[in-house]
Design an enzyme around this catalytic site. Structure first.
Site, PDB file in Angstrom:
ATOM      1  N   HIS B 271       0.978  -1.123  -0.026  1.00 22.18           N
ATOM      2  CA  HIS B 271       0.118  -0.173   0.048  1.00 22.18           C
ATOM      3  C   HIS B 271       1.030   1.278  -0.052  1.00 22.18           C
ATOM      4  O   HIS B 271       1.148   1.858  -0.967  1.00 22.18           O
ATOM      5  CB  HIS B 271      -1.089  -0.200   1.205  1.00 22.18           C
ATOM      6  CG  HIS B 271      -1.847  -1.206   1.290  1.00 22.18           C
ATOM      7  ND1 HIS B 271      -2.716  -1.705   0.225  1.00 22.18           N
ATOM      8  CD2 HIS B 271      -2.230  -2.120   2.219  1.00 22.18           C
ATOM      9  CE1 HIS B 271      -3.263  -2.668   0.390  1.00 22.18           C
ATOM     10  NE2 HIS B 271      -3.011  -3.094   1.805  1.00 22.18           N
ATOM     11  N   ASP B 322      -4.851  -8.416  -3.303  1.00 22.07           N
ATOM     12  CA  ASP B 322      -5.261  -8.258  -1.640  1.00 22.07           C
ATOM     13  C   ASP B 322      -6.640  -8.851  -1.318  1.00 22.07           C
ATOM     14  O   ASP B 322      -6.791 -10.046  -0.735  1.00 22.07           O
ATOM     15  CB  ASP B 322      -5.246  -6.647  -1.515  1.00 22.07           C
ATOM     16  CG  ASP B 322      -5.256  -6.303   0.052  1.00 22.07           C
ATOM     17  OD1 ASP B 322      -5.314  -7.254   1.109  1.00 22.07           O
ATOM     18  OD2 ASP B 322      -5.227  -5.196   0.071  1.00 22.07           O
TER      19      ASP B 322
END
Lengths: 466, 466
Positions: B271, B322
């Site tokens: 991220h 993810d």
């Protein structure tokens, strides 16, 4: 006469509820003649899965389907350089190629769950200039492609007069687009023989504030020639257009349009990306629909639409696929919502206006977005679908309950998972006006459409090196 | 011994060029043993289409596949309320369910063109608390699912110690995740029997700055126990995490991590959404990879990653799926680019660092994005793929040249159209380590995987009303 076709749907979205075991009769015009939830009728055609209204696609330039992916330079690039690539492509296809490209597009749209399409049609004249013997030739090819594919069509010949706000003459590549209001109305009248039926509606479009003369807007203001049929226009897609309009007309394009055209609930303002809060409130008050094309607007770097301002004002939006970099209703809605979430740094973004709440199957983010697309897409196209009710068109999409995207989903999670769970489509069957056009993920003429499309595109694109 | 398998590819991406008629031999370990462009060999297996390296997926929480679409409330909602829904799901599945969910996910990833996956695995213990007799039980199920699916796996047991930066104890729903560094190293050692081979690598992960004690970071700093194998960590995904870290540690999380951990080219910072320009330059200087998960980051409202700052500093990024709201490498890359274009109001956004240009088949936006995903995804996973060269793994995806998405495309337009032309995937066949695992769009065990997944998910989700 045989009895009307009847179906029993395992789960059908009626209003905001999943109704079980709904028997539906369809009349000869393709409209829903009766609806009976909880029916025991096992003799009629049984439809398993989650059945929803087909989605209206309110904005398409069919020929641009051939361009998707061809104008992705990694380097200096803009909307305006993209437009040059688009113009080079737009200069090439003749009627056969446009029909082949449109057929492929319409097959793809149906397979993804769209059941009608608004064609914003400005490719009027032959490559290189001149006129077809029949001025409606290119329009007829669009109509024919839609008929072959079996998709509902609202055809809108586009008025296109100037290259810019100062009344600049059209450039060479724009000459195929040239059409004044009288010509557009004549094409519309000419098409009455093929577009009068249930499968094809007619509207009218003005390319944009920059490409249509103020005198033409005045004529429409004084004599709303398109009353009762859809009127569409591109507006405020790019910041440059806003700057130029402010400089030359003293108003932003949406405001100028509201001041100079009889914008009402029959109008669709396409893009309206660079709209102020006051403009959004004014558009909402007129009852016009904003036609959002999220994947195209992202692809072209237009900017993020101020969705919060529109929905807080009770405004209406529907979706279109425009340049066809995507042909999926759920990718359009997903990207619309993701853009808002990314900008707000939040999951909770405005979707539903102050005047209503969404319940039942529409209580989630996916349902809230689809509800706009169904209702307002149909309003923008004057299309009698978008909801399951007696008298409405039997335009439906069946989601495969056995698809992994929907495993274990119930209630609003079905629509949420359709919109937000990835790219594998659970759309299994699609019905337009009571006829199945997609069965078990296959369109009745997809192989032929793909072959015709590949041949048309191969002929248009210059061979390049590997 | 039989001769090594050999193939002739109609068009194979070698470096940045489409090479025609490439004969490839694959050795017993699944590596490319030879490459001969322009080969006349018509006796070996002929592979039509555009063949590219398979894409590495550097960040997965397999069990979250079951959640995609279930947490889409239209109303007050945030990353943190999403996390509560995720925790409720995470509390339920046992080993059988996790294996079934992972198998379905891995089949979907393969079909979309991913050929290896980095599993950031923190579902260590039984539902409700306690320990499995074999502490590696849940990890073994992940390994087994990957073996069944035939996808490459880099398994990373996750260290998870605290509920927050102040060392708060884990909450009830987090107790399944609890693992200290010694336990994680022990699980890793235990898995050596099943993860030593070519198909399964091992790494280590720290959940985040907030969930791992400073003392653990100190131990790793003093004794980089994971040297030579991947080390992954979530960082700076949400603004609240940045605020809390500034308040409690006096530094932003990325800066704190750079100061307190031996971050180098073996690390992947997942991220890193809220990274300053200075942090981006520092991460680039360390050679670490930033693991971007664009659809999840959009879905969770994390915010827009500052891609320009990273690539201008010569930094590296790869992609992961993810939470699996998408399972497509091209949707991840498309959304990454569209987010940048929307924010910049431009089509021309930074993709390629100052130190290099992309040529040939990689000259477009699609190729530039894929080049990062191939190279840096493999770097982040210490995976010997991502490019076609002798000695590398034969991990490949074949794009169907006859698919409408690729009609008439040549040169860099092939990859651009794969990434930017809509949601219908042209991936036809997928090879992992020299074995076909997807042929003609079908995975060898997709029906069984889908059945097992549906049964697992049905058992986990409480029946809701319609």
């Amino acid at each position: 006469m045989p009895p009307p076709p009847a179906f029993r749907f395992e789960a059908l979205l009626v209003g905001d509820r999943w109704e079980p075991d709904v028997r539906m009769e369809v009349d000869a015009a393709g409209r829903i003649a009766s609806l009976s939830p909880g029916s025991p009728d096992a003799a009629c055609e049984q439809v398993c899965g989650w059945t929803v209204p087909g989605v209206p696609n309110l904005h398409s330039h069919a020929f641009q389907r051939a361009l998707a992916g061809l104008a992705e330079a990694d380097g200096p690039d803009s909307f305006w350089s993209w437009r040059e690539v688009m113009y080079r492509l737009a200069a090439l296809p003749g009627p056969d190629e446009v029909e082949a490209i449109a057929l492929q597009l319409y097959v793809e749209l149906l397979k993804a769950g769209f059941t009608c399409v608004g064609e914003f049609h400005y490719l009027h004249h032959p490559p290189g200039g001149g006129r077809y013997a029949d001025p409606a030739e290119m329009s007829r090819r669009i109509v024919r492609a839609a008929e072959k594919a079996g998709i509902g069509l609202v055809h809108m010949p586009v008025v296109y007069e100037n290259a810019g706000l100062g009344g600049e003459p059209l450039t060479g590549s724009q000459r195929r687009f040239r059409l004044d209001l009288d010509e557009a109305l004549r094409i519309r009248a000419d098409l009455a023989d093929v577009c009068g039926g249930a499968g094809c509606g007619l509207g009218l479009a003005l390319h944009s504030v920059r490409a249509v003369r103020p005198a033409t807007f005045r004529r429409i203001f004084e004599n709303p020639c398109a009353a009762g049929s859809p009127m569409h226009i591109h507006v405020a897609e790019q910041e440059r257009e806003v700057r130029e309009c402010l400089a030359q007309r003293g108003a932003r394009p949406v405001q100028w349009l509201l001041d100079h055209a009889p914008v009402d609930q029959g109008w669709c303002l396409v893009h309206a990306t660079h709209m102020t809060g006051a403009e959004a409130a004014a558009v909402a008050a007129r009852g016009a629909v904003v036609g959002l094309c999220p994947t195209t607007e992202a692809n072209l770097g237009d900017g993020l639409f101020p969705l919060g301002a529109l929905v807080r004002a009770g405004g209406r939006f529907g979706i279109g696929t425009d340049s066809h970099v995507s042909r999926s209703p759920v990718e359009e809605l997903r990207l619309l919502d993701y853009g808002q979430r990314l900008a707000a740094r939040a999951r909770s973004v405005p979707r539903t206006g102050p005047d209503r709440t969404r319940n039942g199957a529409l209580a989630g983010a996916g349902g809230a977005l689809l509800a706009h697309a169904w209702e307002n897409g149909c309003r923008a196209l004057a299309w009698d679908g978008g909801t399951v009710a007696v008298g409405r068109r039997a335009d439906l999409a069946v989601l495969d309950a056995g698809h992994p995207a929907l495993a274990g989903r119930r209630g609003h999670a079905v629509l949420d998972s359709w919109v937000f769970s990835g790219t594998e489509s659970p759309v299994r069957d699609v019905m337009v006006a009571g006829d199945w056009v997609v069965r078990d993920r296959r369109h009745m003429c997809e192989e032929g459409a793909a072959r015709g499309y590949a041949a048309a595109v191969d002929g248009l694109i210059q061979p390049g090196g590997r």
